[in-house]
Design a protein around this motif. Structure first.
Motif, PDB file in Angstrom:
ATOM      1  N   UNK A 179      42.403   5.445 -20.305  1.00 42.58           N
ATOM      2  CA  UNK A 179      42.881   4.087 -20.602  1.00 42.58           C
ATOM      3  C   UNK A 179      41.689   3.146 -20.477  1.00 42.58           C
ATOM      4  N   UNK A 180      41.360   2.449 -21.551  1.00 42.57           N
ATOM      5  CA  UNK A 180      40.283   1.461 -21.513  1.00 42.57           C
ATOM      6  C   UNK A 180      40.838   0.082 -21.822  1.00 42.57           C
ATOM      7  N   UNK A 181      40.820  -0.805 -20.842  1.00 42.80           N
ATOM      8  CA  UNK A 181      41.409  -2.136 -21.006  1.00 42.80           C
ATOM      9  C   UNK A 181      40.320  -3.175 -21.218  1.00 42.80           C
ATOM     10  N   UNK A 196      41.825   6.901 -15.606  1.00 46.52           N
ATOM     11  CA  UNK A 196      42.928   7.847 -15.706  1.00 46.52           C
ATOM     12  C   UNK A 196      44.297   7.193 -15.602  1.00 46.52           C
ATOM     13  N   UNK A 197      44.438   6.200 -14.720  1.00 47.76           N
ATOM     14  CA  UNK A 197      45.750   5.609 -14.470  1.00 47.76           C
ATOM     15  C   UNK A 197      45.704   4.096 -14.609  1.00 47.76           C
ATOM     16  N   UNK A 198      46.891   3.504 -14.733  1.00 48.09           N
ATOM     17  CA  UNK A 198      46.996   2.052 -14.784  1.00 48.09           C
ATOM     18  C   UNK A 198      46.604   1.420 -13.455  1.00 48.09           C
ATOM     19  N   UNK A 199      46.822   2.117 -12.357  1.00 44.85           N
ATOM     20  CA  UNK A 199      46.394   1.599 -11.053  1.00 44.85           C
ATOM     21  C   UNK A 199      44.884   1.390 -11.044  1.00 44.85           C
ATOM     22  N   UNK A 200      44.151   2.349 -11.619  1.00 43.76           N
ATOM     23  CA  UNK A 200      42.692   2.242 -11.638  1.00 43.76           C
ATOM     24  C   UNK A 200      42.227   1.121 -12.556  1.00 43.76           C
ATOM     25  N   UNK A 201      42.826   1.021 -13.742  1.00 43.94           N
ATOM     26  CA  UNK A 201      42.369  -0.005 -14.691  1.00 43.94           C
ATOM     27  C   UNK A 201      42.734  -1.402 -14.193  1.00 43.94           C
ATOM     28  N   UNK A 221      47.224  -9.030 -18.039  1.00 42.69           N
ATOM     29  CA  UNK A 221      46.146  -8.104 -18.405  1.00 42.69           C
ATOM     30  C   UNK A 221      46.557  -6.680 -18.042  1.00 42.69           C
ATOM     31  N   UNK A 222      47.208  -6.506 -16.896  1.00 43.11           N
ATOM     32  CA  UNK A 222      47.662  -5.182 -16.481  1.00 43.11           C
ATOM     33  C   UNK A 222      48.874  -4.716 -17.286  1.00 43.11           C
ATOM     34  N   UNK A 223      49.673  -5.665 -17.768  1.00 51.02           N
ATOM     35  CA  UNK A 223      50.909  -5.326 -18.480  1.00 51.02           C
ATOM     36  C   UNK A 223      50.642  -4.759 -19.873  1.00 51.02           C
ATOM     37  N   UNK A 224      49.567  -5.203 -20.520  1.00 50.90           N
ATOM     38  CA  UNK A 224      49.314  -4.756 -21.895  1.00 50.90           C
ATOM     39  C   UNK A 224      49.046  -3.251 -21.967  1.00 50.90           C
ATOM     40  N   UNK A 225      48.123  -2.715 -21.160  1.00 48.64           N
ATOM     41  CA  UNK A 225      47.965  -1.255 -21.203  1.00 48.64           C
ATOM     42  C   UNK A 225      49.220  -0.521 -20.748  1.00 48.64           C
ATOM     43  N   UNK A 226      49.975  -1.109 -19.814  1.00 53.06           N
ATOM     44  CA  UNK A 226      51.209  -0.456 -19.360  1.00 53.06           C
ATOM     45  C   UNK A 226      52.184  -0.265 -20.517  1.00 53.06           C
ATOM     46  N   UNK A 227      52.342  -1.301 -21.342  1.00 57.54           N
ATOM     47  CA  UNK A 227      53.256  -1.231 -22.484  1.00 57.54           C
ATOM     48  C   UNK A 227      52.892  -0.062 -23.395  1.00 57.54           C
ATOM     49  N   UNK A 233      53.452   3.918 -12.254  1.00 60.35           N
ATOM     50  CA  UNK A 233      52.822   2.836 -13.034  1.00 60.35           C
ATOM     51  C   UNK A 233      53.825   1.842 -13.618  1.00 60.35           C
ATOM     52  N   UNK A 234      55.116   2.178 -13.562  1.00 63.09           N
ATOM     53  CA  UNK A 234      56.114   1.329 -14.214  1.00 63.09           C
ATOM     54  C   UNK A 234      56.169  -0.076 -13.613  1.00 63.09           C
ATOM     55  N   UNK A 235      55.649  -0.248 -12.402  1.00 62.38           N
ATOM     56  CA  UNK A 235      55.620  -1.577 -11.785  1.00 62.38           C
ATOM     57  C   UNK A 235      54.826  -2.580 -12.632  1.00 62.38           C
ATOM     58  N   UNK A 236      53.881  -2.079 -13.417  1.00 68.06           N
ATOM     59  CA  UNK A 236      53.062  -2.975 -14.232  1.00 68.06           C
ATOM     60  C   UNK A 236      53.822  -3.542 -15.436  1.00 68.06           C
ATOM     61  N   UNK A 237      55.024  -3.036 -15.697  1.00 71.73           N
ATOM     62  CA  UNK A 237      55.868  -3.600 -16.763  1.00 71.73           C
ATOM     63  C   UNK A 237      56.757  -4.734 -16.267  1.00 71.73           C
ATOM     64  N   UNK A 238      56.798  -4.952 -14.955  1.00 71.93           N
ATOM     65  CA  UNK A 238      57.759  -5.902 -14.373  1.00 71.93           C
ATOM     66  C   UNK A 238      57.641  -7.290 -14.990  1.00 71.93           C
ATOM     67  N   UNK A 239      56.424  -7.765 -15.187  1.00 79.12           N
ATOM     68  CA  UNK A 239      56.216  -9.109 -15.752  1.00 79.12           C
ATOM     69  C   UNK A 239      56.797  -9.198 -17.169  1.00 79.12           C
ATOM     70  N   UNK A 240      56.561  -8.177 -17.981  1.00 78.97           N
ATOM     71  CA  UNK A 240      57.087  -8.186 -19.346  1.00 78.97           C
ATOM     72  C   UNK A 240      58.609  -8.097 -19.343  1.00 78.97           C
TER      73      UNK A 240
END
Length: 438
Positions: free
Chosen positions: A21-23, A91-96, A316-322, A396-403
């Motif tokens: 994942x590259x954000x 590798x993961x959304x937590x890292x990015x 910023x974190x939500x976009x790669x999560x989606x 990683x689903x926590x990063x979708x909460x805002x959306x």
């Protein structure tokens, strides 16, 4: 040879265990003293401080620092001094997301020392084109001169827009095609979920994502919707042929950018460019050329999702999560394909052409082609994405909460900003610089 260009893109194929994942995100730098965009001397000082205080290495163009790099990440300058973080492949959304947070903490601390703060929006809400400072990067001078010959909003894109993007991998050509089709069809959903640019030059502009509207009149040769993605036979070769037909901007030789705007890369491959007679294109030239193409999704050795407005840290974190939820889980990709399987070209063009204005209120095609709204479509897409993230098993689903909160509420960030501007701030833009800084 054309075959080499195709092979360059094909070399991006990798097994699922190596998908990363590259954000990327951009942000506006404003001076706190006068609410004007930071100029190069201030940004130069911030970049020099970054490489002095932290283990970043400078990126130079002649005597000017124009960025910094560290462990696969880079901080670079956009044409009007917008600062971009291009994240490392992780590798993961937590890292990015941790990478983004670390970057913002470093840069905000440095910026505060220089009286500068960052605004996370899709479009500059106050500054005119004429008042945006130009950064000392030679490629931007070439682009600035050429863009007005192809459209009316090229300089607005260059100097006054910001985005969040994510770069994602594919396993094979077939996998790339599936992901390209789903992501292009659903790009308007991302545009609606992230829409936050209803202001321009201190006034409402009539759009929810003015940034997305700007892209409709930048350059028809290199921007917008790619109907070929949905045609029979689409793959690496078709994209290469498309890219070969996009006129060039520049060639980089011996530390200099040479203006070849409007010229053919095919001619360059045969050594037929008048500006550099006898010079033949290299693979680095091809890499550079691919960066000057700006459709809603972009293919390199990975796929780029390009439909979202810039925003604050949690967005910023939500976009790669989606997109990771939709594209990196096989069941989610199947479900997303099924969702858009009945859509016609007209259905998808309707979304692309109208989402910037109407966002969630847009009437559009849904499951089985039945009429729905963009809001209901967004809720369905978020449900699919959440399932994909849950099955990945990284929490990683926590990063979708805002959306999900935006979709549950049913109003876009742009509509919330319009309400504040008209009802709470009485048409005064100044509170945005308190409310909106990252």
């Amino acid at each position: 040879r054309r075959e080499d260009l195709v092979e360059y893109i094909r070399s991006g194929c990798r097994p699922q265990e190596l998908w990363r994942i590259g954000t990327e995100h951009e942000k506006f730098a404003f001076r706190l003293s006068d609410k004007k965009r930071a100029e190069y001397p201030e940004i130069e000082a911030m970049l020099n401080k970054l490489v002095t205080d932290y283990p970043w290495e400078p990126i130079m163009e002649k005597d000017n620092i124009i960025g910094a790099k560290l462990d696969g990440q880079s901080v670079t300058l956009e044409p009007g001094g917008q600062l971009e973080l291009s994240g490392a492949p992780l590798e993961t959304l937590h890292e990015t997301c941790a990478e983004t947070q670390s970057h913002l903490e470093q840069l905000k601390a440095i910026a505060a020392e220089h009286g500068v703060a960052f605004l996370g929006l899709g479009f500059d809400p106050v500054t005119t084109d004429e008042d945006v400072p130009m950064m000392p990067k030679a490629r931007y001078k070439i682009m600035r001169a050429y863009m007005p010959t192809r459209g009316t909003r090229g300089t607005e894109m260059m100097f006054r827009s910001c985005t969040i993007q994510v770069n994602l991998d594919f396993e094979s050509e077939e996998d790339m095609v599936r992901k390209a089709r789903v992501s292009l069809a659903l790009q308007p959903v991302a545009t609606a979920l992230f829409a936050n640019s209803p202001l321009k030059e201190g006034k409402l502009n009539g759009f929810q994502s003015y940034r997305r509207h700007v892209w409709d009149d930048v350059d028809p040769d290199r921007c917008g919707y790619l109907p070929m993605v949905f045609e029979e036979g689409f793959g690496f070769e078709r994209y290469v042929d498309y890219a070969l037909d996009v006129p060039m901007y520049f060639v980089y030789r011996h530390g200099k950018y040479i203006d070849v705007s409007g010229k053919s890369f095919r001619d360059f491959m045969e050594g037929k460019l008048e500006a550099i007679p006898g010079e033949v294109a290299t693979m680095q030239d091809w890499e550079d050329h691919l960066t000057t193409i700006f459709p809603e999704i972009r293919l390199k050795r990975f796929l780029e999702m390009r439909g979202a407005d810039g925003g604050p840290w949690n967005m910023i974190c939500a976009l790669p999560a989606l997109w990771v939820g939709l594209l990196y889980d096989r069941q989610a990709l199947d479900e997303a394909e099924e969702l858009m399987s009945s859509w016609t070209t007209a259905d998808m063009l309707h979304m692309q052409e109208n989402v910037a204005t109407e966002a969630f209120k847009l009437e559009c095609a849904g499951r089985d082609g039945k009429p729905t709204t963009m809001l209901e479509l967004a809720r369905e897409v978020l449900r699919i994405s959440r399932g994909g993230l849950e099955r990945r098993g990284h929490g990683e689903e926590t990063f979708l909460t805002k959306l999900e909160a935006i979709a549950d509420k049913g109003t876009t960030q742009a509509e919330d900003l319009e309400f504040k501007f008209t009802k709470l701030w009485n048409g005064n833009i100044d509170p945005l610089f308190v409310d909106g800084f990252m």
